[in-house]
Structures are given as structure tokens and as C-alpha cells.
Design a protein around this motif. Structure first.
Motif, PDB file in Angstrom:
ATOM      1  N   PRO A 276      44.482  42.831  33.179  1.00 11.51           N
ATOM      2  CA  PRO A 276      43.385  41.847  33.255  1.00 11.51           C
ATOM      3  C   PRO A 276      43.284  41.003  31.987  1.00 11.51           C
ATOM      4  O   PRO A 276      42.347  41.120  31.201  1.00 11.51           O
ATOM      5  CB  PRO A 276      42.141  42.729  33.454  1.00 11.51           C
ATOM      6  CG  PRO A 276      42.512  44.038  32.853  1.00 11.51           C
ATOM      7  CD  PRO A 276      43.980  44.214  33.080  1.00 11.51           C
ATOM      8  N   ALA A 277      44.292  40.164  31.785  1.00 10.67           N
ATOM      9  CA  ALA A 277      44.311  39.261  30.624  1.00 10.67           C
ATOM     10  C   ALA A 277      45.079  38.013  31.013  1.00 10.67           C
ATOM     11  O   ALA A 277      45.990  38.061  31.847  1.00 10.67           O
ATOM     12  CB  ALA A 277      44.948  39.938  29.418  1.00 10.67           C
ATOM     13  N   LEU A 278      44.705  36.893  30.390  1.00 12.78           N
ATOM     14  CA  LEU A 278      45.371  35.620  30.672  1.00 12.78           C
ATOM     15  C   LEU A 278      46.133  35.152  29.439  1.00 12.78           C
ATOM     16  O   LEU A 278      45.547  35.021  28.359  1.00 12.78           O
ATOM     17  CB  LEU A 278      44.350  34.544  31.048  1.00 12.78           C
ATOM     18  CG  LEU A 278      43.884  34.461  32.488  1.00 12.78           C
ATOM     19  CD1 LEU A 278      42.909  33.307  32.631  1.00 12.78           C
ATOM     20  CD2 LEU A 278      45.061  34.282  33.428  1.00 12.78           C
TER      21      LEU A 278
ATOM     22  N   LEU B 227      38.403  38.053  31.986  1.00 18.71           N
ATOM     23  CA  LEU B 227      39.782  38.070  31.510  1.00 18.71           C
ATOM     24  C   LEU B 227      39.829  37.624  30.054  1.00 18.71           C
ATOM     25  O   LEU B 227      39.257  36.581  29.704  1.00 18.71           O
ATOM     26  CB  LEU B 227      40.658  37.137  32.360  1.00 18.71           C
ATOM     27  CG  LEU B 227      40.715  37.447  33.862  1.00 18.71           C
ATOM     28  CD1 LEU B 227      41.500  36.354  34.582  1.00 18.71           C
ATOM     29  CD2 LEU B 227      41.341  38.800  34.119  1.00 18.71           C
TER      30      LEU B 227
ATOM     31  N   ILE C 119      47.580  39.944  37.308  1.00 12.05           N
ATOM     32  CA  ILE C 119      46.193  39.941  36.823  1.00 12.05           C
ATOM     33  C   ILE C 119      45.498  41.256  37.166  1.00 12.05           C
ATOM     34  O   ILE C 119      44.703  41.791  36.393  1.00 12.05           O
ATOM     35  CB  ILE C 119      45.420  38.739  37.409  1.00 12.05           C
ATOM     36  CG1 ILE C 119      45.994  37.430  36.871  1.00 12.05           C
ATOM     37  CG2 ILE C 119      43.937  38.845  37.091  1.00 12.05           C
ATOM     38  CD1 ILE C 119      45.881  37.288  35.379  1.00 12.05           C
TER      39      ILE C 119
ATOM     40  N   PHE D 240      38.267  36.813  36.820  1.00 17.07           N
ATOM     41  CA  PHE D 240      39.104  37.059  37.998  1.00 17.07           C
ATOM     42  C   PHE D 240      38.193  37.507  39.123  1.00 17.07           C
ATOM     43  O   PHE D 240      37.466  38.506  38.995  1.00 17.07           O
ATOM     44  CB  PHE D 240      40.144  38.137  37.684  1.00 17.07           C
ATOM     45  CG  PHE D 240      40.898  38.618  38.899  1.00 17.07           C
ATOM     46  CD1 PHE D 240      41.646  37.745  39.668  1.00 17.07           C
ATOM     47  CD2 PHE D 240      40.860  39.958  39.271  1.00 17.07           C
ATOM     48  CE1 PHE D 240      42.343  38.181  40.779  1.00 17.07           C
ATOM     49  CE2 PHE D 240      41.553  40.408  40.381  1.00 17.07           C
ATOM     50  CZ  PHE D 240      42.302  39.514  41.143  1.00 17.07           C
TER      51      PHE D 240
END
Length: 734
Positions: free
Chosen positions: A584-586, A554, A580, A531
Motif C-alpha cells: 500500500p504505497a505509491l 497510500l 497496491i 486506495f
């Protein structure tokens, strides 16, 4: 897009037997209101407590009624105004405004483009035309006309039902003090049955209205035999001489009651169509009304002392309290309930229009017909109307004052319609401007006469619709203004996905990233996602060395997330950026979902989802969910995942079956993510004037609009159960 055109709403078109059936239904939904005017119109001109009018005055009064019916409901509305509905077949004051300033067509192909830059809210620097300069004044005018029509939805049931029930007092004087209670009981039943839908009520009410109009015509013909000279009322000079002779301008306020309900002809256009409305009025309603008023006038001339105290009920053939009297009374009460239905239905239709145009709070709407999209039931509006109507009946014990309040709302809507059509003639129909001027001068003069008479009655009861109209207008203007600021914030903060999500991928060429295409050999192995906290860290899809310290890695988590897009436009909504930053993860599968309500009752399951893959960043998809107006909103992640699997197979025929199974498994772990804008007023710069303006601006946006938006969220009717939703809070400075 092809699907958008396929599902685009059009005006209802029917012929043959279907047209006849639809015309029959209009009796119960549209014309029942104007059809009950003979109950109280002549007593509105000559009150029971006033002096007995002379023969020439009666002929002049009936002449004024006949020509008012001819020039306004027939000529203005049925013949002219019905030409000015929207392309979708909607009518009413706000529909006229939409014709002048139509909503932009949504491009859902562009809406699914997540790597494009949004062009939302980019305005031309060209000098604004006269039409553009008048946008806000005409919007205020249209919304005021709409708000007064909604006020009519309260006044019509109150006036009509109370007038009909008062017939008990003629035959049974001892029951007079119970009229208010009986009227309230009827009104409660009327609003209770609204939930069963317009179509069902139309078939129930149309036969009642049909018999009622036949009764009006039959009794009118019978009463005319008492004084055939009443046919002199067709001479318009008799109406003019009445006002010259009496110099009583206030008589027009009573004549106005004869055309109450004519605004329903246009407001209910979305419920039916032009041909059915015209056929019914010209062939049946207009002749019946004219005969009824001629007959009442003839009996008033023949036996004024007996007839004047209650002109309608005292002109029923036979003795008071006889079989025919009670037959007419029963159908009078039934017809007024049907008449009330006309304005309630019109109110539902108007509220639907302004909600769809983001000019009113997003209330819950239930569609009640598989054929006509305009037939809706809005629970919140229905119960609010019921409470307000019952209060009006209880407070206004003087029926004459209640009628005066009714007339003011009608006359104002008449004037608003004339002004907006005058502009439509020039700017929508592209006709010579002189035609618009002539239309305004002719019908504006007639409307102005009635409006002038009605405005004089403000101290005597007409202040009620004026107050209701102003309150509704202020509420709608606040919502339009603040919502436009919020949408502008949303559009300004949309981002190109590749400007802040960076994927390190060994076999992706620069050409692939620039053109957002894939060769079908996606490598789902060792990939890292970052990110970028500063979007200028990307140039032509490549991360700059200066941005290496501004990136945050991420982690990819095995789940599916559906981000709901409220406003349309290219790029990724601010909700995702906020998500995000907070988490902070997808998710393994990320779907950006737009919703399109289309004009057919049901969309086939296999056509509901259109999905586009973002090919340069794995696992990202743009989707459009097409929903019919009778479909329940139910986003099935399994159906979306199947569409995604199909697309993946088309892009890469060699994709491993294990990867497809993995994608399908993610549908079992789906989270819906919706935006929640915490609006904050953006301060203006300046001196003391700016300080005052900022105070009131902050008060309206933060204390009023923010609370209303929280009470009526746009997602209330669209999302799944609350335990599957994550609301991402965004501070929106507007």
C-alpha cells in the motif's frame, strides 16, 4: 496514431538492380529445394529394385512431372498464390488465415489512456456470418498446414542431403555403409551456420544454386540428344495414358517428389517479394528443371539397365568417377545443403508469424537483416530441427521410405493452401464466389490426386510428418485457446485509474476531474492519496461518504516504477491493482509502458518514447516504447524521465527547477514491475458431463498451459535484468 502509421510494416518493394539482386538471392533460399528434386524423383517413380519401365511409360512419367511443375509451382503458386500475401508481405498457410481474419490494429493512443474504461472483448450481438462461423475450423486448418510445413523443415534436409551423399556409393561402392554418418556431419554444419543470418547465407548459397541449375540445364540438353522423342512428354495425354495403361495410382506419389519445395515459394514471401520470386522462377528455375527431367527420361529410355539403379548420377555425361562426375557430385551435395536452407528459413518465417499472432510460445527471435523484417533466426527452433533431422536420417535408412514421408507433408500443405485461397477470393479480394469455387474445383482436384496417393504411404513412413504435424497442432491450439482466455481476463479486469485511486487536492475543481484536464497550476504540496477497496466509491470523480471507511491511505515513496502492460486496452492493468493491495504505497513516478515492435530496423532515440500525462492524479503517465526489429530492448528510465520533464514544462511553464531536478533524480531508482498470472481453471456448471469437462479443462490449463507459460514468459525478451524486476502474482480464473 501518426507514429504507428509511420512505422507500419509493408510488403518489400524494390526495382532495378535491387530487384535483380533479390531475385538472385531467391535461388539460394527459395528454389534450391525444388531444384534438388531431380536427385530422387525418377527413382521415386521407378525404384532401383523394380522392373525396367517401357519407353511409353517413361515418356508418360516425364510428362506427368512436366505438367505437375507447370500446373502447381508455376500456375498455382508463382502466378496465383503470390497475390494472396498479407499487407505486411508475409506468406504461408497462416498468412492466408490472417488475411481472412486480420489482427486488430493497436491504438496506442487509447492504450495510454489510464482513466478510460476498457472496451476490450466486447462483442457484437449481431448474428455471425458464415465467415465468422468458420473461424475456428479454418484456424485449425491453417495451423495444421503450418505445422506440416514446419515438419518439412525436418524432412527436407534429411531427404535432400542423404540423396546427394548417396552418389558416393555409385562411384565408390565400398563407402555405401558410411553414407548416414557423412550426411549427419553435413547436417550438423548446416544448422550451425544458421546463426549468421538469412541475408549472409543467401549471398553465399545463391552462386551455388545458380551453378547447380546451370548444371541441370546443361546435362539435360546433352542427355536429350540420346532420344529427342522425349519432347512428346509435353503432350499431357501421355501422362493420362500412363495411369490408364498401368492402373498404378501409386506412381503419383513419386511424381509428387518433383514439386516438393513449391510451398517454400509462398512461405518465404516475407523474406523477399513477389516480383523477385516470379522473375527467378519463370526466367531460370522452371526451364532448367524441365530440361533436367527431359534429359533423365531420354537416358533412361536409351540405356535403362545402366541408368535405373541411380538415375541422376548415372545420367551425368562422361564416365562414372570422372572429373565431371565429381564436379556434379560436389555441387549436388552443396545444392542439397542450400535446399535444406530453404525450408529451414521458411520454418523461421512461419514461427515468427504465429508467435506474433500469439499462436505459439514466445520464443526468442533474432533479426538478422537491417532491410527485411522477415529475416529472423530462432535459436530454439534451429536446434530442435537439427536434432529431429539427425534422428530421422539415423532411423530411416531406407531412402525411399523417407521420400514417401516427405511427400505426404507436401501434398497436405498443397490442399490446405487451396482451401484457404478459395475463401480469400470471396472474402478478401471481394471477387465473385464462382471464381473461388472454380479455383477450388480445379486445384483441389489436382491436390486431391496427389494427397490420395500420399495418404496410402502412411504405413510406410508418411506417419512421421503426420505425427509431427498433429503434435504441433495440438500445442498451438492449446496456446491459442488458453492465451485468449488469459487476455480476456486481463481486459475484463482493467480499471479506470480514478475509480480506485483518490487524491485529495485543494485546488482541483470538479470540472477538472471530470474532464481530466489541468490548468497548469498543480499543487504538489500537502496531498493525500487513497486506495478505494470498492470502485463504486467514486461518482463523477468525487468520493462518496459511504466509501470513507473503504479507503486506505497510500504513502508516496521517492522512486520510479515502470508497470509493463502485456495486453493492449484502455485503463490500468490488473497488475497495478494487485501491487497496491500487496504494497500500500505509491511511487512518486508511475509509468504504464506498452511496447510496439515496428517495421524499421532502428528507431531514432528521440522518437522511441511517446508519453501522456494523467493530469488529475499527479505522477501518473502512460507511455509507448517504439522499438525497431533490430534494436535491443533497453528501456532507459533516464530517457523516459526526460520526456516526462518536457511534458511537465509544457503543461506548467512556471514549474520550479527544483521539482524538475527531483523528478530527474528518481530515474536513478527505477523498478520494473511485470505481471505473473497464476492461471486457474474456471469450473463449468452442469451434471456429470461438466464434471468430466472440468477435469480435462483443469488438466490442460493448470497442469499444461501454466507450466508452458512459466517456461516461456512473454516478458523474457523484453525486460531488464532480473534483480530490477518485481513480478506481481495475480490469480487469474480463466
Amino acid at each position: 496514431m501518426e507514429a504507428t502509421l509511420k512505422y507500419k510494416r509493408r510488403a518489400l518493394e524494390v526495382t532495378g538492380l535491387s530487384l535483380f539482386t533479390l531475385s538472385f538471392q531467391t535461388l539460394g533460399i527459395i528454389y534450391s529445394d525444388i531444384g534438388t528434386s531431380p536427385l530422387y524423383t525418377l527413382n521415386g517413380i521407378w525404384p532401383p529394385s523394380g522392373p525396367i519401365p517401357s519407353k511409353e511409360d517413361v515418356i508418360g512419367g516425364v510428362s506427368a512431372i512436366v505438367w505437375a511443375l507447370t500446373l502447381l509451382p508455376l500456375l498455382k503458386y508463382v502466378i496465383f498464390t503470390l497475390f494472396f500475401g498479407t499487407k505486411e508481405g508475409e506468406g504461408g498457410s497462416f498468412a492466408l488465415y490472417q488475411g481472412l481474419y486480420p489482427r486488430e490494429e493497436l491504438d496506442f493512443d487509447a492504450d495510454r489512456t489510464l482513466t478510460g474504461d476498457s472496451s476490450l472483448h466486447k462483442y457484437s450481438l449481431k448474428e455471425r456470418s458464415i465467415k465468422e462461423r468458420l473461424r475456428w475450423p479454418l484456424l485449425i486448418l491453417a495451423l495444421f498446414g503450418t505445422s506440416l510445413t514446419m515438419a518439412d523443415g525436418m524432412l527436407t534436409p534429411a531427404v535432400s542431403v542423404t540423396s546427394a551423399v548417396s552418389g558416393i556409393g555409385v562411384a565408390k561402392p565400398g563407402v555405401t555403409n558410411k553414407i548416414t554418418g557423412i550426411s549427419i556431419a553435413f547436417l550438423f554444419a548446416l544448422f550451425f551456420v544458421q546463426q549468421f543470418g538469412t541475408a549472409g547465407l543467401a549471398f553465399t548459397f545463391a552462386p551455388i544454386a545458380f551453378i547447380w541449375f546451370l548444371t541441370l540445364a546443361g546435362t539435360g540438353i546433352y542427355n536429350i540428344t540420346f532420344f529427342p522423342g522425349i519432347f512428346r512428354a509435353f503432350d499431357p495425354s501421355r501422362a493420362i495414358l500412363l495411369f490408364v495403361r498401368t492402373k498404378n495410382y501409386d506412381l503419383l506419389a513419386g511424381v509428387l517428389l518433383a514439386i516438393t519445395g513449391c510451398e517454400a515459394v509462398f512461405a518465404n514471401l516475407g523474406q523477399f517479394n513477389v516480383a523477385s520470386i516470379r522473375l527467378c522462377f519463370m526466367g531460370f528455375v522452371y526451364p532448367s528443371l524441365v530440361l533436367a527431367y527431359l534429359g533423365q527420361g531420354a537416358r533412361l529410355i536409351h540405356d535403362p539397365e545402366h541408368v535405373l539403379p541411380q538415375i541422376f548420377y548415372n545420367t551425368i555425361p562422361g564416365e562414372v568417377g570422372g572429373h565431371l562426375y565429381w564436379f556434379v557430385f560436389v555441387f549436388a551435395v552443396a545444392a542439397t545443403l542450400v535446399a535444406s536452407q530453404a525450408m529451414i528459413t521458411a520454418t523461421f518465417s512461419l514461427v515468427q508469424q504465429i508467435i506474433n499472432s500469439k499462436a505459439f510460445f514466445p520464443l526468442r527471435m533474432l533479426h538478422t537483416s537491417d532491410k527485411v523484417q522477415g529475416q529472423v533466426y530462432i535459436p530454439g527452433v534451429n536446434w530442435t530441427l537439427m536434432i529431429a533431422t539427425i534422428i530421422l536420417v539415423a532411423v530411416f535408412k531406407n531412402l525411399t521410405n523417407l521420400g514417401l514421408a516427405y511427400g505426404f507433408a507436401v501434398s497436405t500443405v498443397l490442399m490446405v493452401t487451396t482451401i484457404l485461397i478459395s475463401f480469400q477470393i470471396r472474402y478478401v479480394k471481394k471477387l465473385p464466389i464462382i471464381l473461388g469455387v472454380l479455383f477450388f474445383l480445379f486445384f483441389g482436384f489436382l491436390d486431391g490426386l496427389f494427397w490420395g496417393a500420399a495418404i496410402k504411404k502412411v504405413p510406410h513412413g508418411a506417419w512421421v510428418p503426420l505425427m509431427i504435424g498433429i503434435i504441433l497442432l495440438l500445442a498451438m491450439m492449446l496456446w491459442v485457446w488458453a492465451k485468449s482466455l488469459e487476455d480476456a481476463f486481463d481486459g475484463k479486469n482493467r480499471m479506470n485509474l480514478r475509480h480506485f485511486i483518490y487524491q485529495e487536492k485543494g485546488n482541483t475543481s470538479e470540472k477538472d476531474e471530470e474532464e481530466d484536464i489541468s490548468d497548469g497550476t498543480d499543487d504538489t504540496g500537502n496531498q493525500a492519496f487513497y486506495f478505494l477497496t470498492h470502485s463504486n466509491g467514486l461518482q463523477k470523480g468525487r468520493i462518496q461518504s459511504a466509501a470513507m471507511d473503504d479507503r486506505k491511505e497510500l504513502q508516496r515513496i521517492p522512486t520510479c516504477a515502470i508497470f509493463h502492460k502485456i495486453a493492449s486496452g484502455k485503463g490500468v492493468p490488473h497488475t497495478f491493482v494487485g501491487f497496491i493491495r500487496q504494497w500500500p504505497a505509491l511511487p512518486r513516478i508511475v509509468i504504464f509502458l506498452s511496447v510496439s515492435l515496428v517495421s524499421i530496423p532502428h528507431v531514432p532515440v528521440d522518437e522511441r518514447y511517446v508519453v501522456t500525462k494523467v493530469r488529475t492524479i499527479d505522477g501518473f503517465y502512460g507511455a509507448t516504447y517504439y522499438i525497431g526489429f533490430r534494436d535491443d530492448f533497453d528501456v532507459k528510465s533516464t530517457d523516459l524521465i526526460e520526456k516526462i520533464c518536457t511534458i511537465e514544462g509544457q503543461i506548467n511553464p512556471r514549474i520550479p527547477e527544483s521539482q524538475i531536478r527531483e523528478i530527474r533524480a528518481l530515474a536513478q531508482h527505477t523498478t520494473h514491475i511485470a505481471p505473473h498470472y497464476h492461471v486457474v481453471s474456471k469450473p463449468m456448471k452442469g451434471g456429470y458431463i461438466a464434471l468430466v469437462a472440468n477435469y480435462f479443462r483443469s488438466l490442460l490449463i493448470e497442469a499444461v498451459y501454466r507450466r508452458i507459460a512459466t517456461m516461456f514468459p512473454e516478458t523474457a525478451n523484453w525486460l531488464t535484468s532480473a534483480d530490477e524486476i518485481i513480478h506481481v502474482g495475480i490469480n487469474a480464473e480463466i
